[in-house]
Design an enzyme around this catalytic site. Structure first.
Site, PDB file in Angstrom:
ATOM      1  N   CYS A  86       1.446  18.436  -1.386  1.00 43.03           N
ATOM      2  CA  CYS A  86       1.816  17.913  -2.440  1.00 43.03           C
ATOM      3  C   CYS A  86       0.645  17.271  -3.632  1.00 43.03           C
ATOM      4  O   CYS A  86      -0.441  18.355  -3.608  1.00 43.03           O
ATOM      5  CB  CYS A  86       2.621  16.925  -2.606  1.00 43.03           C
ATOM      6  SG  CYS A  86       3.803  16.897  -4.212  1.00 43.03           S
ATOM      7  N   HIS A 177       6.215  18.682   1.168  1.00 42.22           N
ATOM      8  CA  HIS A 177       6.713  17.247   1.974  1.00 42.22           C
ATOM      9  C   HIS A 177       7.420  17.530   3.229  1.00 42.22           C
ATOM     10  O   HIS A 177       8.534  17.572   3.194  1.00 42.22           O
ATOM     11  CB  HIS A 177       7.693  16.699   1.039  1.00 42.22           C
ATOM     12  CG  HIS A 177       6.948  16.142  -0.016  1.00 42.22           C
ATOM     13  ND1 HIS A 177       5.745  14.906  -0.824  1.00 42.22           N
ATOM     14  CD2 HIS A 177       6.453  16.948  -1.663  1.00 42.22           C
ATOM     15  CE1 HIS A 177       5.977  14.750  -2.143  1.00 42.22           C
ATOM     16  NE2 HIS A 177       6.308  15.737  -2.491  1.00 42.22           N
ATOM     17  N   GLU A 179       6.910  15.315   5.259  1.00 44.62           N
ATOM     18  CA  GLU A 179       7.386  14.032   6.193  1.00 44.62           C
ATOM     19  C   GLU A 179       8.394  13.827   6.158  1.00 44.62           C
ATOM     20  O   GLU A 179       9.739  12.915   6.186  1.00 44.62           O
ATOM     21  CB  GLU A 179       6.494  13.133   5.417  1.00 44.62           C
ATOM     22  CG  GLU A 179       6.231  12.602   4.584  1.00 44.62           C
ATOM     23  CD  GLU A 179       6.331  13.759   3.127  1.00 44.62           C
ATOM     24  OE1 GLU A 179       6.275  13.193   1.538  1.00 44.62           O
ATOM     25  OE2 GLU A 179       5.546  14.358   3.400  1.00 44.62           O
TER      26      GLU A 179
END
Length: 207
Positions: A86, A177, A179
């Site tokens: 990002c 993202h 994660e």
């Protein structure tokens, strides 16, 4: 042998990336020590590195102020893996198309900030990614898109014809993202299955 993974911790989902790295290493039967990077002197000891999201102008300013920017450039020049997500993708790029962002120029791409809309336009979508057998559940939050890539940059995934995942040597850049989901395949692809390091002749030279 224990590998050292650095997570740039000036902003962004630091603990989430750290957890993903630890899970990925455990699944691969590897030992890893995760270190948070808030000041100069940590990156040179790292075997792999994550540059999380956040606010790109702030991240770039803090990296330059602390002297971390030059250490990241040297890390890439040495052929060591980097995952930039990002806003991290924006900072890693060659061109953020915004003079307020001092990019690292370690990823040969031009990036458009907030290309998929603002916070209210966030979305999740199954994404076909080169190197993965099944779609990845990609979470887009104020996501950038990659407008242009250099000749040696590999496009790994696109949305509506716009690249959102690319690889440039040891650097993997993602608009989204990874994660934020329990699927750690992209951390494995970027950090633990990276191509063999091919350091530049002078690893202290920035790109």
């Amino acid at each position: 042998m224990t590998r050292t993974a650095g997570v740039v911790a000036v902003q962004g989902d630091v603990s989430e990336h750290a957890g993903a790295i630890e899970r990925t290493a455990a699944a691969a039967g590897e030992s890893v020590e995760v270190r948070e990077v808030r000041e100069a002197g940590v990156v040179p000891d790292c075997d792999l590195l994550v540059l999380p999201g956040g606010e790109s102008t702030t991240i770039s300013r803090l990296l330059a102020r602390e002297g971390i920017d030059e250490e990241i450039s040297a890390h890439v020049a040495a052929g060591k893996p980097v995952l930039a997500t990002c806003a991290g993708l924006i900072v890693a790029s060659a061109d953020a198309r915004d003079d307020r962002v001092a990019t690292l120029d370690v990823l040969d791409a031009a990036v458009e900030r907030n290309a998929f809309g603002r916070q209210k336009d966030s979305f999740e979508a199954p994404l076909s990614v080169e190197g993965l057998d099944e779609p990845f559940p990609a979470v887009f939050i104020r996501a950038p898109a990659i407008a242009e890539v250099g000749d040696d940059v590999e496009v790994l995934a696109s949305v509506e014809g716009r690249p959102v995942a690319v690889r440039d040597g040891p650097v993997v850049g993602l608009s989204f993202h990874p994660e934020l989901v329990p699927d750690d395949r992209l951390h494995r692809l970027a950090l633990f299955e990276a191509p063999a390091a091919t350091p530049e002749t002078d690893a202290t030279t920035t790109r």
